[in-house]
Structure formats: C-alpha cells, structure tokens
Write a protein that holds these residues in place. Structure first.
Motif, PDB file in Angstrom:
ATOM      1  N   ALA A 190      16.016 -29.738   2.279  1.00 21.95           N
ATOM      2  CA  ALA A 190      15.307 -31.083   2.217  1.00 21.95           C
ATOM      3  C   ALA A 190      14.067 -30.938   2.762  1.00 21.95           C
ATOM      4  O   ALA A 190      12.912 -31.788   2.398  1.00 21.95           O
ATOM      5  CB  ALA A 190      16.345 -32.266   2.654  1.00 21.95           C
ATOM      6  N   MET A 191      13.860 -30.292   3.821  1.00 21.85           N
ATOM      7  CA  MET A 191      12.390 -30.105   4.654  1.00 21.85           C
ATOM      8  C   MET A 191      11.255 -29.644   3.956  1.00 21.85           C
ATOM      9  O   MET A 191      10.074 -29.531   4.234  1.00 21.85           O
ATOM     10  CB  MET A 191      12.517 -29.588   5.811  1.00 21.85           C
ATOM     11  N   VAL A 192      11.709 -29.026   2.595  1.00 20.91           N
ATOM     12  CA  VAL A 192      10.465 -28.638   2.015  1.00 20.91           C
ATOM     13  C   VAL A 192       9.694 -29.659   1.557  1.00 20.91           C
ATOM     14  O   VAL A 192       8.241 -29.379   1.191  1.00 20.91           O
ATOM     15  CB  VAL A 192      10.898 -27.858   0.560  1.00 20.91           C
ATOM     16  N   ALA A 193       9.796 -30.957   1.726  1.00 25.61           N
ATOM     17  CA  ALA A 193       9.048 -32.062   1.509  1.00 25.61           C
ATOM     18  C   ALA A 193       7.859 -32.109   2.142  1.00 25.61           C
ATOM     19  O   ALA A 193       6.710 -32.558   1.905  1.00 25.61           O
ATOM     20  CB  ALA A 193       9.790 -33.512   1.772  1.00 25.61           C
ATOM     21  N   PHE A 194       7.901 -31.510   3.549  1.00 19.85           N
ATOM     22  CA  PHE A 194       7.058 -31.460   4.291  1.00 19.85           C
ATOM     23  C   PHE A 194       5.842 -30.362   4.440  1.00 19.85           C
ATOM     24  O   PHE A 194       4.898 -30.515   4.688  1.00 19.85           O
ATOM     25  CB  PHE A 194       7.493 -31.635   5.801  1.00 19.85           C
ATOM     26  N   SER A 195       6.716 -29.111   4.176  1.00 22.11           N
ATOM     27  CA  SER A 195       5.842 -28.044   3.725  1.00 22.11           C
ATOM     28  C   SER A 195       5.017 -28.336   2.547  1.00 22.11           C
ATOM     29  O   SER A 195       3.922 -27.949   2.324  1.00 22.11           O
ATOM     30  CB  SER A 195       6.667 -26.825   3.429  1.00 22.11           C
ATOM     31  N   ALA A 196       5.483 -28.797   1.408  1.00 22.62           N
ATOM     32  CA  ALA A 196       4.762 -29.057   0.116  1.00 22.62           C
ATOM     33  C   ALA A 196       3.607 -29.997   0.515  1.00 22.62           C
ATOM     34  O   ALA A 196       2.564 -30.045  -0.032  1.00 22.62           O
ATOM     35  CB  ALA A 196       5.749 -29.479  -0.861  1.00 22.62           C
ATOM     36  N   ASP A 197       4.074 -30.973   1.290  1.00 18.65           N
ATOM     37  CA  ASP A 197       2.789 -31.945   1.551  1.00 18.65           C
ATOM     38  C   ASP A 197       1.672 -31.358   2.283  1.00 18.65           C
ATOM     39  O   ASP A 197       0.613 -31.816   2.130  1.00 18.65           O
ATOM     40  CB  ASP A 197       3.632 -33.150   2.318  1.00 18.65           C
ATOM     41  N   CYS A 198       2.019 -30.585   3.184  1.00 18.18           N
ATOM     42  CA  CYS A 198       0.882 -29.888   4.021  1.00 18.18           C
ATOM     43  C   CYS A 198       0.172 -28.923   3.174  1.00 18.18           C
ATOM     44  O   CYS A 198      -1.200 -29.281   3.144  1.00 18.18           O
ATOM     45  CB  CYS A 198       1.533 -28.926   5.103  1.00 18.18           C
ATOM     46  N   VAL A 199       0.689 -28.252   2.461  1.00 15.97           N
ATOM     47  CA  VAL A 199      -0.007 -27.372   1.324  1.00 15.97           C
ATOM     48  C   VAL A 199      -0.960 -28.439   0.438  1.00 15.97           C
ATOM     49  O   VAL A 199      -2.097 -27.907   0.198  1.00 15.97           O
ATOM     50  CB  VAL A 199       0.793 -26.681   0.435  1.00 15.97           C
ATOM     51  N   ALA A 200      -0.442 -29.302  -0.328  1.00 16.88           N
ATOM     52  CA  ALA A 200      -1.196 -30.240  -1.047  1.00 16.88           C
ATOM     53  C   ALA A 200      -2.268 -30.975  -0.195  1.00 16.88           C
ATOM     54  O   ALA A 200      -3.356 -31.168  -0.980  1.00 16.88           O
ATOM     55  CB  ALA A 200      -0.034 -31.187  -1.515  1.00 16.88           C
ATOM     56  N   ARG A 201      -1.915 -31.274   0.842  1.00 16.20           N
ATOM     57  CA  ARG A 201      -3.053 -31.982   1.634  1.00 16.20           C
ATOM     58  C   ARG A 201      -4.359 -31.208   2.291  1.00 16.20           C
ATOM     59  O   ARG A 201      -5.545 -31.571   1.756  1.00 16.20           O
ATOM     60  CB  ARG A 201      -2.453 -32.570   2.924  1.00 16.20           C
ATOM     61  N   VAL A 202      -3.929 -29.915   2.581  1.00 17.89           N
ATOM     62  CA  VAL A 202      -5.052 -29.116   2.960  1.00 17.89           C
ATOM     63  C   VAL A 202      -5.841 -28.711   1.897  1.00 17.89           C
ATOM     64  O   VAL A 202      -6.963 -28.541   1.745  1.00 17.89           O
ATOM     65  CB  VAL A 202      -4.567 -27.882   3.850  1.00 17.89           C
ATOM     66  N   ARG A 203      -5.053 -28.565   0.504  1.00 23.00           N
ATOM     67  CA  ARG A 203      -6.025 -28.037  -0.591  1.00 23.00           C
ATOM     68  C   ARG A 203      -6.839 -29.078  -1.102  1.00 23.00           C
ATOM     69  O   ARG A 203      -7.983 -28.914  -1.485  1.00 23.00           O
ATOM     70  CB  ARG A 203      -5.084 -27.619  -1.735  1.00 23.00           C
ATOM     71  N   GLU A 204      -6.382 -30.373  -0.927  1.00 25.44           N
ATOM     72  CA  GLU A 204      -7.239 -31.677  -1.385  1.00 25.44           C
ATOM     73  C   GLU A 204      -8.247 -31.840  -0.173  1.00 25.44           C
ATOM     74  O   GLU A 204      -9.480 -31.962  -0.580  1.00 25.44           O
ATOM     75  CB  GLU A 204      -6.291 -32.846  -1.273  1.00 25.44           C
ATOM     76  N   GLU A 205      -8.057 -31.609   0.795  1.00 24.46           N
ATOM     77  CA  GLU A 205      -9.067 -31.960   1.906  1.00 24.46           C
ATOM     78  C   GLU A 205     -10.204 -30.609   1.642  1.00 24.46           C
ATOM     79  O   GLU A 205     -11.466 -30.956   2.250  1.00 24.46           O
ATOM     80  CB  GLU A 205      -8.600 -31.517   3.502  1.00 24.46           C
ATOM     81  N   ALA A 206      -9.730 -29.697   1.303  1.00 29.64           N
ATOM     82  CA  ALA A 206     -10.794 -28.406   1.327  1.00 29.64           C
ATOM     83  C   ALA A 206     -11.530 -28.662  -0.209  1.00 29.64           C
ATOM     84  O   ALA A 206     -12.570 -27.954  -0.356  1.00 29.64           O
ATOM     85  CB  ALA A 206     -10.127 -27.117   1.126  1.00 29.64           C
TER      86      ALA A 206
END
Length: 342
Positions: free
Chosen positions: A298-314
């Motif tokens: 279930a904690m993949v929710a947090f890893s996926a969120d981080c990946v998506a966020r840093v790609r958006e910020e970049a």
C-alpha cells in the motif's frame, strides 16, 4: 465480523485512514490521479503477519497490480515443502482477502474510484508472481532448484523471472563467478519462456561493480525480447544510463523519498517516461513519512507520489502524466494481456 474487529484487523481508522507514522499520528494518503502498481512487493515476507489484511490495505490504497517475487532456493524447502505448496498459500491469502474486502464493502469501506480505468482488473484479480533465485542463493541453483523454478513459472500467476542479478553488498558470501553463472542461466530461461526479468543489483560500499557486471552481461546477451526491470534502483543517473540505453525499465521505491536521496530523485527525473516504474520492495524501506515502519505494498502510494512530484517540479511532465506512465509501463511490461481504457 463486527465493524470494530474488521477495522482493527486491517489497521484502519473509522474515518478510513490507512496509515499512521511511528508515533501513531495519522498520515494522509496522497491523492493519486491514476490507479497504482507495485511492480515488486514481497508477500511471503509477511509470514507471521496478516497477509490477507496487507492485500486488502493495498486495494484500499488504490493498487490494481502487485507483483510478488518468489524464490525456488530461499523459500523452498525452507518455508514451503514444494512449489505447489507455496502457490497454494498465495491463492489462500487472496481468497481470504476477497472475503475481507467484501466485508469492507458491506460497511462502506471501498477502494478509490478509478474513473477512466473501468477495464482495469481489481487488485485481487491481478496479483502476479515473478520467480527466480536471488544472488544469495546462486550456488544452490542446481537441477532440483531449476525444476522448482520451472513449476513456479508454469503458474498462471507468473509474469517474469526474478529477482536475479548480482549482490556485492555486506551480506553477500558468494564470489562473482558463481553469481554470474546463475544470472546467465536464468536470463536464458527467461528468453526461452519469453518472459521479462527483474534485476536485483546491489553494489559494494565504495563502487558500482555490480551494476557494471550486470550491464556487461546484458549488453553481451541482449535483453529478453519482452523486457527487463531494474528493480529497487538506488543510484544516480550515471549508473542508470547504460541500462536505459539497453531499454531496461527502472523501478523506484521507498528510497526515492529519503532525505539524502537527491541522486535517486535526479535519476527518477531523468528516467525516460516509457521506462518508469513504481514499487515498494516490501517489507523493506518504507517511504517517508512512514520510514522506520514495516513496508507494505500500500505504501507505493508515497513512492509514486514522490516520483511524480519531482518530475513535475523539474518541468519533465505533469504529475498526472507520470502516474499514468508508471501504471501503463507496469502493465505493458508485466501483464501485457490485461487491457484497460485510460
């Protein structure tokens, strides 16, 4: 089952909160614009724990795919007497999880809506396995173990060979040539069966030799035609580059969220969209803000969120596009027969 008993078993608050940090404080589930996929999460590592509850929690977090590694050397016969016994155990956990999820639905506790993904199978209809001898067990990959591996790969749940590769970390006791023999053997098995592979590669403390060895073997032999996943990637973009050039998918787990993991986040930012994957490697490396707890799919929710966020910020891609890419890539590599509308 009474409501209080059900919630207690699942570790869910009355308001539906799934997660709490080490101090018991509630942690909100990140908002996900697409369903989630854990391309590598151990379920057999939950022996002595409540595996059906783990599966229900994953469904409630929004997962629609979980790929569980199983090992014909480490787990058979040490934990299960045979491959069929291990596969039967997995089936039993899924069956019990269905009963629990039905009990949740009867009480209004439901997985999140997935508008636009109506054709996507539910998680409990899409629990898959990969099978392979971890580098620690390379010396024991004999004819008997290979027969067990064949039986595991014959399961309708089987979607790949893994986790296989090189481990030169502090717990390894095997020389490189023994690991390389097992790696090459299982690569050929994947090629013969037309299955993708998931790679386990752990370097020593002061070098990247394991990655260099794996990249050399893959460059010599070529990837299996149906693909390859560099599981649990914890290095920077320079180490990732040769694998990306070969066409390997790259899976990012909890380590991408850690405070000192700028190099991993840079790799997640520079990874081509078509090769990006999410995973947990549960029960290891729970992501921030749950670090220090036992990790679960279930904690993949947090890893996926981080990946998506840093790609958006970049400025690489909008958050929603990265979520969709991680889902599409997981299905495309590991369950290509499962079609969905998005």
């Amino acid at each position: 089952m009474a409501v209080d008993e059900l919630l207690q078993r699942l570790g869910v608050d009355e308001d539906g909160t799934l997660f709490h940090d080490k101090k018991g404080r509630p942690v909100a589930l990140p908002s996900a614009p697409a369903p989630l996929a854990d391309s590598h999460g151990h379920l057999t590592g939950f022996l002595g724990h409540d595996a059906p509850a783990v599966l229900v929690r994953a469904a409630l977090a929004g997962l629609r795919l979980l790929v569980v590694p199983v090992d014909p050397v480490d787990e058979i016969p040490r934990r299960w007497g045979s491959a069929s016994e291990l596969l039967g155990w997995i089936d039993a956990q899924v069956d019990e999880a269905r009963e629990l999820l039905d009990a949740c639905a009867a009480r209004g506790i439901l997985p999140p809506d997935a508008l636009g993904y109506e054709g996507l199978p539910s998680l409990l209809d899409n629990l898959r396995i990969i099978a392979g001898a971890h580098p620690y067990g390379a010396a024991e990959l004999d004819g008997v173990a290979l027969a067990r591996l064949d039986e595991l790969l014959a399961s309708p749940r089987a979607v790949g060979v893994g986790e296989i590769g090189f481990d030169l970390g502090p717990y390894n006791e095997l020389p490189v040539d023994v690991q390389e023999r097992a790696f090459r053997l299982q690569l050929e098995l994947a090629r013969e069966r037309e299955l993708p592979v998931e790679l386990h590669i752990r370097d020593g403390a002061q070098d990247t030799l394991a990655h260099e060895l794996a990249a050399r073997v893959l460059a010599e032999r070529g990837l299996p035609a149906v693909g390859c996943d560099l599981h649990c990637f914890t290095q920077g973009p320079e180490v990732m580059a040769p694998f990306v050039e070969l066409g390997c998918h790259v899976a990012f787990g909890g380590a991408v969220t850690f405070g000192r993991s700028d190099d991993i986040r840079t790799a997640a930012t520079s990874c081509p969209e078509g090769l990006l994957l999410s995973e947990t490697d549960a029960p290891y490396m729970a992501p921030v803000p749950l670090r220090g707890l036992r990790c679960e799919p279930a904690m993949v929710a947090f890893s996926a969120d981080c990946v998506a966020r840093v790609r958006e910020e970049a400025g690489v891609a909008p958050r929603a596009r990265s979520y969709e890419a991680m889902l599409r890539n997981a299905f495309g590599l590991l369950v290509p027969s499962a079609r969905y509308r998005a």
